[in-house]
Scaffold this active site. Structure first.
Site, PDB file in Angstrom:
ATOM      1  N   GLY A 127      -5.240   4.521   2.237  1.00 23.66           N
ATOM      2  CA  GLY A 127      -5.260   3.433   3.220  1.00 23.66           C
ATOM      3  C   GLY A 127      -4.734   3.902   4.567  1.00 23.66           C
ATOM      4  CB  VAL A 173       1.096  -1.012  -7.438  1.00 22.17           C
ATOM      5  CG1 VAL A 173       1.197  -1.820  -6.155  1.00 22.17           C
ATOM      6  CG2 VAL A 173      -0.278  -0.383  -7.580  1.00 22.17           C
ATOM      7  CG  ASP A 201      -2.182   0.764   1.066  1.00 21.89           C
ATOM      8  OD1 ASP A 201      -2.097   1.974   0.811  1.00 21.89           O
ATOM      9  OD2 ASP A 201      -3.258   0.159   1.183  1.00 21.89           O
ATOM     10  CE1 TYR A 235     -12.169   3.441  -8.512  1.00 21.08           C
ATOM     11  CE2 TYR A 235     -14.485   3.379  -9.117  1.00 21.08           C
ATOM     12  CZ  TYR A 235     -13.418   2.860  -8.418  1.00 21.08           C
ATOM     13  OH  TYR A 235     -13.592   1.752  -7.630  1.00 21.08           O
ATOM     14  NE  ARG A 256     -16.485   4.752  -0.462  1.00 23.22           N
ATOM     15  CZ  ARG A 256     -15.767   3.687  -0.725  1.00 23.22           C
ATOM     16  NH1 ARG A 256     -16.128   2.883  -1.678  1.00 23.22           N
ATOM     17  NH2 ARG A 256     -14.708   3.425  -0.010  1.00 23.22           N
ATOM     18  CB  ALA A 312     -10.637  -4.541  -7.123  1.00 24.66           C
TER      19      ALA A 312
HETATM   20  N1  UDP Z   1     -24.709  10.798  -1.203  1.00 24.88           N
HETATM   21  C1  UDP Z   1     -25.559  11.597  -0.441  1.00 24.88           C
HETATM   22  N2  UDP Z   1     -25.038  12.241   0.665  1.00 24.88           N
HETATM   23  C2  UDP Z   1     -23.733  12.125   1.055  1.00 24.88           C
HETATM   24  C3  UDP Z   1     -22.882  11.298   0.281  1.00 24.88           C
HETATM   25  C4  UDP Z   1     -23.404  10.658  -0.842  1.00 24.88           C
HETATM   26  O1  UDP Z   1     -26.754  11.740  -0.749  1.00 24.88           O
HETATM   27  O2  UDP Z   1     -23.353  12.765   2.060  1.00 24.88           O
HETATM   28  C5  UDP Z   1     -25.265  10.096  -2.375  1.00 24.88           C
HETATM   29  C6  UDP Z   1     -24.437  10.241  -3.657  1.00 24.88           C
HETATM   30  O3  UDP Z   1     -24.780  11.411  -4.368  1.00 24.88           O
HETATM   31  C7  UDP Z   1     -24.833   8.973  -4.396  1.00 24.88           C
HETATM   32  C8  UDP Z   1     -25.088   7.956  -3.288  1.00 24.88           C
HETATM   33  O4  UDP Z   1     -25.282   8.725  -2.095  1.00 24.88           O
HETATM   34  O5  UDP Z   1     -26.028   9.162  -5.124  1.00 24.88           O
HETATM   35  C9  UDP Z   1     -23.915   6.994  -3.072  1.00 24.88           C
HETATM   36  O6  UDP Z   1     -22.751   7.774  -3.045  1.00 24.88           O
HETATM   37  P1  UDP Z   1     -21.324   7.170  -2.680  1.00 24.88           P
HETATM   38  O7  UDP Z   1     -20.398   8.339  -2.661  1.00 24.88           O
HETATM   39  O8  UDP Z   1     -21.436   6.359  -1.455  1.00 24.88           O
HETATM   40  O9  UDP Z   1     -20.902   6.190  -3.857  1.00 24.88           O
HETATM   41  P2  UDP Z   1     -21.305   5.991  -5.404  1.00 24.88           P
HETATM   42  O10 UDP Z   1     -22.257   4.860  -5.389  1.00 24.88           O
HETATM   43  O11 UDP Z   1     -21.934   7.241  -5.950  1.00 24.88           O
HETATM   44  O12 UDP Z   1     -20.025   5.671  -6.060  1.00 24.88           O
END
Ligand code: UDP
Length: 322
Positions: A37, A58, A32, A146, A187, A115
């Site tokens: 991480g 990496v 890592d 990404y 997230r 992954a």
């Molecule tokens: N989201 C939200 N509030 C937050 C963070 C994320 O409403 O504080 C929403 C984001 O816009 C998306 C969903 O939750 O529609 C999942 O977002 P995440 O960032 O977890 O991952 P994604 O599936 O979009 O890659």
């Protein structure tokens, strides 16, 4: 004794994979660069004889002495907020990093599992998403770094399989959650739980009608383990088909945490997929796999983990790159 290299070992998924392979009796080499991480996720492994760790990026040439039977490439920023902040590293680890590791796999005659992600489907026009769907990705949007890195990763992995005969596996991972997610990774699950624990309002992006399907980490690791030991080389979706809107998800977190806070609405990020649900027919048929942990059960374990973190952890900068 088989020996496995796990990149992204100090991350959320990488650290759970390290645990699983140690438990199965493998020698585990973790790697890592610690950009996203955290060594805390694997500190319990350092005292073990069967675990060794390399602090390495990496995207640069990868050298590992000795035999390797398996390589699992899990190094990558993986949350939208991360790859917006470190777009070039995100592209490099998926492309150059994968190339380096495929070269290593070829030299060591190791089996390589990459992954990949539901993001290869972009903002999907087909629902739920089977592996045969080619996706709807904006290459120059904020998520392109990404999504396209992962799509390239799949392409080069398949080329090493067909051209060089490397034994390769491709898992397409859908939203996964569990202990060791970074509280500040942006997230939705750590965001909502962190907000509830700090007594802040929960931020819903957009109107909350977008959907996601959340898989508990132990289920994901089981699927990956089965795929690695299979002889299947095409991509396989691993995720939990139980789909929920983000508004409903916020309600579940409010109930779970007992917070008195309300939800507030913020702008929807650009190219945020409107819906996402894995079609797991292939995983069921080929791996005899399906998720076992309900959202209720998994969320409770995850909430207990976040509650156990220190106040410092809870209140430190909301995002590492800010
Ligand atoms: N989201 C939200 N509030 C937050 C963070 C994320 O409403 O504080 C929403 C984001 O816009 C998306 C969903 O939750 O529609 C999942 O977002 P995440 O960032 O977890 O991952 P994604 O599936 O979009 O890659």
């Amino acid at each position: 004794m088989k020996r496995v290299l796990i990149t992204g070992a100090a991350g959320f998924l990488g650290s759970h994979l390290c645990d699983r392979f140690i438990k199965e009796g493998y020698k585990v080499v973790g790697m890592d660069n610690l950009i996203t991480g955290d060594l805390k996720n694997i500190e319990h492994l350092f005292k073990l004889e069967n675990f060794e760790f390399y602090h390495h990026d990496v995207s640069k040439f990868v050298f590992v002495p000795g035999d390797l039977d398996y390589i699992l490439h899990f190094a990558s920023p993986a949350s939208p907020i991360d790859y917006l902040k470190i777009p070039i590293q995100t592209l490099k680890v998926g492309s150059l990093g994968t190339h380096n590791l495929l070269g290593l796999a070829k030299a060591k005659k190791a089996c390589m599992l990459i992954a990949s992600t539901s993001e290869v489907y972009g903002d999907p026009n087909v629902h739920p998403q089977p592996e045969t769907y080619w996706g709807n990705v904006n290459p120059v949007g904020p998520r392109g770094v990404y999504d396209e890195a992962k799509r390239f990763q799949e392409a080069i992995t398949m080329a090493y399989h067909t051209f060089h005969g490397v034994d390769t596996k491709i898992v397409r991972i859908f939203n996964t959650y569990g202990p060791r997610m970074r509280l500040n990774d942006g997230r939705v699950l750590p965001a909502f739980i962190g907000q509830a624990l700090r007594g802040e309002d929960l931020t819903i992006f957009g109107d909350g009608s977008q959907t996601r399907s959340f898989c508990y980490v132990d289920d994901l690791v089981e699927g990956i383990y089965r795929l690695l030991l299979s002889d299947y080389h095409q991509p396989v979706n691993i995720g939990n088909p139980s789909e929920i809107t983000i508004s409903q998800f916020a309600e579940e977190i409010i109930k779970l945490t007992g917070t008195n806070q309300k939800v507030i609405y913020k702008d929807l990020p650009v190219d945020d997929p409107k819906q996402r649900q894995p079609d797991i027919t292939r995983a069921r048929e080929i791996l005899n796999w399906e998720p076992k942990v309900s959202r209720e059960e998994g969320l409770k374990i995850t909430y207990d983990y976040f509650r156990s973190l220190s106040q410092e952890e809870l209140y430190k900068s909301k995002h590492r790159f800010e």
